[in-house]
Design a protein around this motif. Structure first.
Motif: not given
Length: 535
Positions: A377-383
């Motif tokens: 979830n954090k990766l998607v937000e970062k992307l």
């Protein structure tokens, strides 16, 4: 110019029977089965108006269509037996509908029969019927439409396989099954209307995507959270059972039954993923995963010294393993495999107890599998934050592992050439680069859909997302159509084996859905960067 990365299958996807294409006999029987099912669904659809649908019959139709995914793994006799069941469905549904119309003083709405069946429905006669049907349809249906029908069959098989998998999870799917029966019935009248065929194809692909999400949601709800896990590929001395396929419920049942025994359980194929799910970590006798990859069934089965359970919808390449130690409760039980009746696993366990088992253990390297959902979830937000800030030019999503050395070389080169303003999420292929993240999900397609649903929650930057498909199977064909419906348009795919899709059909599929071929990594990246709009 010779290109070592050219994606020519060269027999890599051949079946255990040595077939790299569908034999004429198998093709004829497939034609006959689909004809009988499609015509039978016309009468089943009509019976629904009388509230007379036999749900055992509709469930069997789902199982029949799903089983045809593995057509190259079946003998002609096995396909003939499927044709017999299809013939029974067709004739009985028709007779019941005609009788009901007579009882209610209604005129029966028939679909014209293209062949005249007689009482001698022998195997040679069935092959002849299928050949006659193929000739008739080739003469009466426009060539382009015939190809779209073949694509539609592929998506239908994927849909039915996923419904069948949900059956095994005890999920109710009445509306989905009705839609499949209705779609099969509709093929009786739209076979020469390209626009209607494409519309139906789109609807089925979207349904397939929803079914995959339902499978992943059910899996995570029933068997707990997914997490990163170190999976053992080693063995230890002792009696053992190998559980293969993708039926997690059946694996869980075997683990419960054998928890107080001295029998070790090893997973195979897509069940590798079970080691990442909370519920399976409760069983200390779930030792690890056996085999080098998910497709190498003959070598793995041939060297495993215990009994083997093929869970439903396993790949059925077992014809040359007549050892009396392979069991299955699948719809079509492979030749030489003992049928499990009424979920009675006692013969499987007795066979394991009598087998030699591993005489000594063998140490092999462990593997890291799964992912942490919070981290995802954090990766998607970062992307998406990087997309918004114009610091990310494009995102590549690389699909399942095909176990091809040529493809491994391709992606080694591809990943080594990724730039800092690009990002890769791969479901198998790995790199040490910080802008390449690998989520190894053991080739479990429903979980890939789960991950994609998070990545594609916002469509704003869909034009900057590139989808690379290293495998061509019924699921990837269906996924591309569904992604196209969603608004995606950047597809790169391996060449399909002719046992999955006829080359001429694959060509029209590529044109219709704007698919590029994976050819040379440097050339593919050059074209992608040249054609990507400025951000």
């Amino acid at each position: 110019m010779n290109n070592k990365f050219n994606y020519i299958n060269n027999g890599e996807n051949c079946s255990s029977r040595g077939n790299c294409t569908i034999s004429p006999e198998a093709a004829s029987l497939h034609e006959l089965i689909m004809y009988l099912i499609i015509h039978g669904c016309h009468y089943i659809n009509k019976l629904e108006k009388f509230n007379l649908v036999n749900y055992k019959i509709t469930d069997e139709i789902i199982d029949i269509v799903a089983s045809l995914i593995y057509i190259n793994e079946y003998s002609d006799t096995q396909l003939y037996n499927i044709a017999l069941k299809s013939y029974y469905i067709f004739t009985n549904s028709k007779a019941r509908y005609v009788a009901e119309c007579a009882d209610n003083n209604l005129v029966a709405e028939h679909i014209p029969d293209l062949v005249s069946f007689d009482d001698n429905f022998s195997q040679p006669k069935a092959i002849k019927y299928g050949d006659l049907l193929a000739r008739y349809l080739n003469a009466s249906v426009l060539s382009e439409n015939r190809k779209f029908i073949q694509i539609l069959y592929i998506v239908l098989k994927s849909v039915c396989q996923n419904i069948s998998n949900l059956f095994d999870m005890d999920v109710e799917l009445n509306s989905e099954i009705r839609f499949v029966i209705s779609s099969l019935s509709e093929l009786n009248v739209i076979y020469n209307d390209k626009a209607l065929l494409i519309d139906l194809l789109s609807s089925l692909a979207d349904l397939d995507s929803k079914l995959k999400l339902k499978i992943s949601d059910t899996l995570l709800r029933r068997f707990g959270n997914i997490s990163e896990a170190t999976v053992s590929h080693s063995t230890r001395r002792g009696k053992c059972i190998l559980v293969s396929g993708s039926n997690f419920s059946e694996l869980y049942e075997i683990l419960k039954i054998t928890k107080d025994s001295n029998i070790d359980i090893y997973t195979h194929s897509n069940l590798l993923l079970s080691h990442c799910l909370d519920a399976f970590k409760e069983f200390p006798h779930l030792i690890g995963h056996y085999g080098n990859n998910t497709e190498n069934c003959i070598v793995d089965y041939g060297t495993f010294p215990g009994s083997i359970l093929l869970t439903k919808n396993s790949k059925n390449n077992t014809e040359f393993l007549y050892r009396g130690r392979i069991f299955s409760n699948d719809y079509v039980t492979p030749i030489g495999v003992t049928k499990i009746e009424n979920n009675n696993y006692k013969p499987l366990i007795e066979s394991a107890s009598m087998s030699v088992g591993f005489k000594k253990g063998r140490q092999k390297p462990d593997s890291l599998l799964g992912f942490n959902e919070l981290h995802l979830n954090k990766l998607v937000e970062k992307l998406y934050a990087r997309f918004e800030a114009n610091k990310l030019s494009r995102l590549f999503i690389i699909g399942m592992n095909s176990f091809s050395e040529v493809q491994k070389e391709y992606f080694d080169v591809f990943l080594s050439n990724i730039k800092q303003d690009e990002f890769v999420i791969s479901f198998y292929y790995k790199s040490e680069k910080s802008n390449i993240v690998t989520l190894d999900i053991a080739n479990y397609v429903p979980l890939a859909n789960y991950v994609l649903s998070k990545i594609l929650a916002d469509k704003k930057f869909i034009s900057r997302i590139y989808f690379l498909f290293p495998t061509c199977d019924v699921s990837s064909v269906s996924a591309i159509i569904s992604l196209k419906n969603f608004g995606a348009g950047n597809f790169y795919m391996t060449t399909c084996s002719s046992q999955i899709i006829n080359p001429a059909v694959f060509d029209i599929f590529r044109v219709q859905y704007g698919i590029n071929l994976l050819t040379n990594p440097a050339e593919n990246l050059k074209n992608i960067r040249k054609n990507t709009s400025q951000f």
